[in-house]
Design a protein around this motif. Structure first.
Motif, PDB file in Angstrom:
ATOM      1  N   GLU A   1       8.768  74.438   9.075  1.00 25.15           N
ATOM      2  CA  GLU A   1       8.753  74.468  10.546  1.00 25.15           C
ATOM      3  C   GLU A   1       9.909  75.281  11.113  1.00 25.15           C
ATOM      4  OE1 GLU A   1       6.611  70.164  11.335  1.00 25.15           O
ATOM      5  OE2 GLU A   1       8.646  70.466  12.029  1.00 25.15           O
ATOM      6  N   LEU A   2       9.676  75.809  12.304  1.00 25.48           N
ATOM      7  CA  LEU A   2      10.732  76.514  13.014  1.00 25.48           C
ATOM      8  C   LEU A   2      11.723  75.502  13.590  1.00 25.48           C
ATOM      9  CD1 LEU A   2       8.547  79.057  15.010  1.00 25.48           C
ATOM     10  CD2 LEU A   2      10.008  79.559  13.032  1.00 25.48           C
ATOM     11  N   PRO A   3      13.011  75.800  13.565  1.00 24.41           N
ATOM     12  CA  PRO A   3      13.991  74.909  14.192  1.00 24.41           C
ATOM     13  C   PRO A   3      13.795  74.866  15.710  1.00 24.41           C
ATOM     14  CG  PRO A   3      15.064  76.448  12.698  1.00 24.41           C
ATOM     15  CD  PRO A   3      13.646  76.922  12.875  1.00 24.41           C
ATOM     16  N   VAL A   4      13.997  73.684  16.277  1.00 26.57           N
ATOM     17  CA  VAL A   4      13.928  73.496  17.727  1.00 26.57           C
ATOM     18  C   VAL A   4      15.196  72.782  18.187  1.00 26.57           C
ATOM     19  CG1 VAL A   4      11.392  73.430  17.784  1.00 26.57           C
ATOM     20  CG2 VAL A   4      12.676  71.296  17.540  1.00 26.57           C
ATOM     21  N   LEU A   5      15.510  72.891  19.463  1.00 31.55           N
ATOM     22  CA  LEU A   5      16.698  72.260  20.021  1.00 31.55           C
ATOM     23  C   LEU A   5      16.490  70.752  20.128  1.00 31.55           C
ATOM     24  CD1 LEU A   5      19.525  72.754  21.223  1.00 31.55           C
ATOM     25  CD2 LEU A   5      18.417  72.923  23.466  1.00 31.55           C
ATOM     26  N   VAL A   6      17.415  69.987  19.566  1.00 29.51           N
ATOM     27  CA  VAL A   6      17.376  68.522  19.631  1.00 29.51           C
ATOM     28  C   VAL A   6      18.747  68.019  20.077  1.00 29.51           C
ATOM     29  CG1 VAL A   6      15.574  68.245  17.882  1.00 29.51           C
ATOM     30  CG2 VAL A   6      17.956  68.295  17.175  1.00 29.51           C
ATOM     31  N   ARG A   7      18.779  66.774  20.555  1.00 31.48           N
ATOM     32  CA  ARG A   7      20.061  66.172  20.919  1.00 31.48           C
ATOM     33  C   ARG A   7      20.115  64.751  20.406  1.00 31.48           C
ATOM     34  NH1 ARG A   7      20.513  64.532  27.285  1.00 31.48           N
ATOM     35  NH2 ARG A   7      18.847  63.008  27.229  1.00 31.48           N
ATOM     36  N   TRP A   8      21.344  64.264  20.201  1.00 28.28           N
ATOM     37  CA  TRP A   8      21.539  62.929  19.648  1.00 28.28           C
ATOM     38  C   TRP A   8      22.949  62.460  20.007  1.00 28.28           C
ATOM     39  CZ3 TRP A   8      21.713  67.475  17.030  1.00 28.28           C
ATOM     40  CH2 TRP A   8      22.905  67.775  16.361  1.00 28.28           C
ATOM     41  N   PHE A   9      23.147  61.157  19.869  1.00 25.53           N
ATOM     42  CA  PHE A   9      24.470  60.573  20.026  1.00 25.53           C
ATOM     43  C   PHE A   9      25.165  60.529  18.674  1.00 25.53           C
ATOM     44  CE2 PHE A   9      22.770  58.315  23.844  1.00 25.53           C
ATOM     45  CZ  PHE A   9      23.777  58.657  24.734  1.00 25.53           C
ATOM     46  N   GLU A  10      26.459  60.736  18.686  1.00 26.83           N
ATOM     47  CA  GLU A  10      27.309  60.448  17.534  1.00 26.83           C
ATOM     48  C   GLU A  10      28.326  59.424  17.979  1.00 26.83           C
ATOM     49  OE1 GLU A  10      29.043  63.930  15.802  1.00 26.83           O
ATOM     50  OE2 GLU A  10      27.116  64.622  15.035  1.00 26.83           O
ATOM     51  N   GLY A  11      28.597  58.444  17.106  1.00 28.18           N
ATOM     52  CA  GLY A  11      29.583  57.418  17.423  1.00 28.18           C
ATOM     53  C   GLY A  11      29.071  56.315  18.324  1.00 28.18           C
ATOM     54  N   VAL A  12      27.751  56.231  18.488  1.00 29.59           N
ATOM     55  CA  VAL A  12      27.124  55.180  19.293  1.00 29.59           C
ATOM     56  C   VAL A  12      26.154  54.449  18.373  1.00 29.59           C
ATOM     57  CG1 VAL A  12      25.554  54.715  21.221  1.00 29.59           C
ATOM     58  CG2 VAL A  12      27.301  56.484  21.446  1.00 29.59           C
ATOM     59  N   GLU A  13      26.166  53.125  18.412  1.00 26.76           N
ATOM     60  CA  GLU A  13      25.245  52.349  17.585  1.00 26.76           C
ATOM     61  C   GLU A  13      24.337  51.532  18.495  1.00 26.76           C
ATOM     62  OE1 GLU A  13      26.314  48.985  14.650  1.00 26.76           O
ATOM     63  OE2 GLU A  13      26.511  50.871  13.536  1.00 26.76           O
ATOM     64  N   SER A  14      23.072  51.506  18.178  1.00 30.67           N
ATOM     65  CA  SER A  14      22.116  50.777  19.010  1.00 30.67           C
ATOM     66  C   SER A  14      21.928  49.350  18.487  1.00 30.67           C
ATOM     67  CB  SER A  14      20.782  51.514  19.034  1.00 30.67           C
ATOM     68  OG  SER A  14      20.179  51.456  17.769  1.00 30.67           O
ATOM     69  N   PRO A  15      21.327  48.474  19.298  1.00 29.04           N
ATOM     70  CA  PRO A  15      21.069  47.099  18.836  1.00 29.04           C
ATOM     71  C   PRO A  15      19.918  47.058  17.829  1.00 29.04           C
ATOM     72  CG  PRO A  15      20.181  47.426  21.034  1.00 29.04           C
ATOM     73  CD  PRO A  15      20.926  48.685  20.686  1.00 29.04           C
ATOM     74  N   ARG A  16      19.780  45.942  17.144  1.00 30.98           N
ATOM     75  CA  ARG A  16      18.671  45.738  16.214  1.00 30.98           C
ATOM     76  C   ARG A  16      17.353  45.839  16.991  1.00 30.98           C
ATOM     77  NH1 ARG A  16      15.269  41.753  15.022  1.00 30.98           N
ATOM     78  NH2 ARG A  16      14.424  41.666  12.914  1.00 30.98           N
ATOM     79  N   ALA A  17      16.397  46.533  16.412  1.00 30.61           N
ATOM     80  CA  ALA A  17      15.077  46.669  17.027  1.00 30.61           C
ATOM     81  C   ALA A  17      14.298  45.361  16.879  1.00 30.61           C
ATOM     82  CB  ALA A  17      14.298  47.800  16.367  1.00 30.61           C
ATOM     83  N   ASN A  18      13.519  45.026  17.884  1.00 31.64           N
ATOM     84  CA  ASN A  18      12.641  43.861  17.806  1.00 31.64           C
ATOM     85  C   ASN A  18      11.293  44.219  17.183  1.00 31.64           C
ATOM     86  OD1 ASN A  18      14.518  42.159  19.083  1.00 31.64           O
ATOM     87  ND2 ASN A  18      13.840  42.863  21.089  1.00 31.64           N
ATOM     88  N   TYR A  19      10.929  45.514  17.280  1.00 30.67           N
ATOM     89  CA  TYR A  19       9.612  45.957  16.818  1.00 30.67           C
ATOM     90  C   TYR A  19       9.716  47.278  16.074  1.00 30.67           C
ATOM     91  CZ  TYR A  19       8.094  42.429  20.088  1.00 30.67           C
ATOM     92  OH  TYR A  19       7.930  41.235  20.739  1.00 30.67           O
TER      93      TYR A  19
END
Length: 185
Positions: free
Chosen positions: A88-106
């Motif tokens: 696949e061709l690379p596409v622009l993405v974004r993300w957090f670093e140094g942030v943790e999310s809560p446990r998923a319920n689903y």
């Protein structure tokens, strides 16, 4: 009905080097076995007739896939060009670093029919193939990323599914992703 983990999804959900933002506490084989042995909490229609979303109550310690963007964490957003695989061709993405999310319920498991996967050049020996999984607090789908919608509209030769862009769904996705981002450990 039988479900298998596709080669497309395996490295994303169960990478060789485990990461905190992927499925936790089970192997790919255990995950697949669990889906085949347990009925989903809920079944949702996907973005096309060949796509279904099976919602399971989270039996793992897997964390939510996304985190809301706030003034307090905006400075931790990162971006870059990435491809999901070598074809696949690379596409622009974004993300957090140094942030943790809560446990998923689903865990919202994204399934494609065997017929669609064969059309995309990835035949399976089952009725349905796992192409992704969304980890969420609510038993609902998180909107597909706008860039994924665009890739799908480009067709199978560019790593998509060949489903035309739905302008209304795209606008809903933009509204969600403008205010949320994935996170990485």
């Amino acid at each position: 009905m039988t479900i298998v983990l596709t080669e497309f999804a395996r490295p994303r959900l169960f990478p060789r080097v485990p990461r905190g933002n992927t499925i936790q506490d089970c192997t790919a084989e255990q995950f697949q076995a669990h889906l085949n042995a347990h009925a989903p909490f809920k079944v949702l229609d996907g973005y096309a007739p060949f796509c279904k979303l099976h919602v399971y109550e989270n039996w793992t310690s897997t964390r939510c896939l996304t985190v809301p963007v706030t003034d307090a964490n905006r400075h931790q957003l990162r971006s870059g060009y990435e491809a999901r695989n070598r074809d696949e061709l690379p596409v622009l993405v974004r993300w957090f670093e140094g942030v943790e999310s809560p446990r998923a319920n689903y865990l919202v498991v994204i399934l494609y029919s065997a017929e669609q996967l064969a059309k995309e050049g990835s035949p399976i020996e089952a009725d349905w193939g796992i192409v992704g999984c969304i980890y969420t607090a609510e038993p609902e789908e998180v909107p597909m990323a706008p860039i994924t919608m665009m890739r799908n509209a480009l067709g199978v030769e560019e790593g998509g599914s060949g489903v035309p862009l739905d302008r209304e769904a795209y606008q809903r996705a933009v509204a969600f992703w403008e205010n949320n981002a994935n996170w990485r450990p």
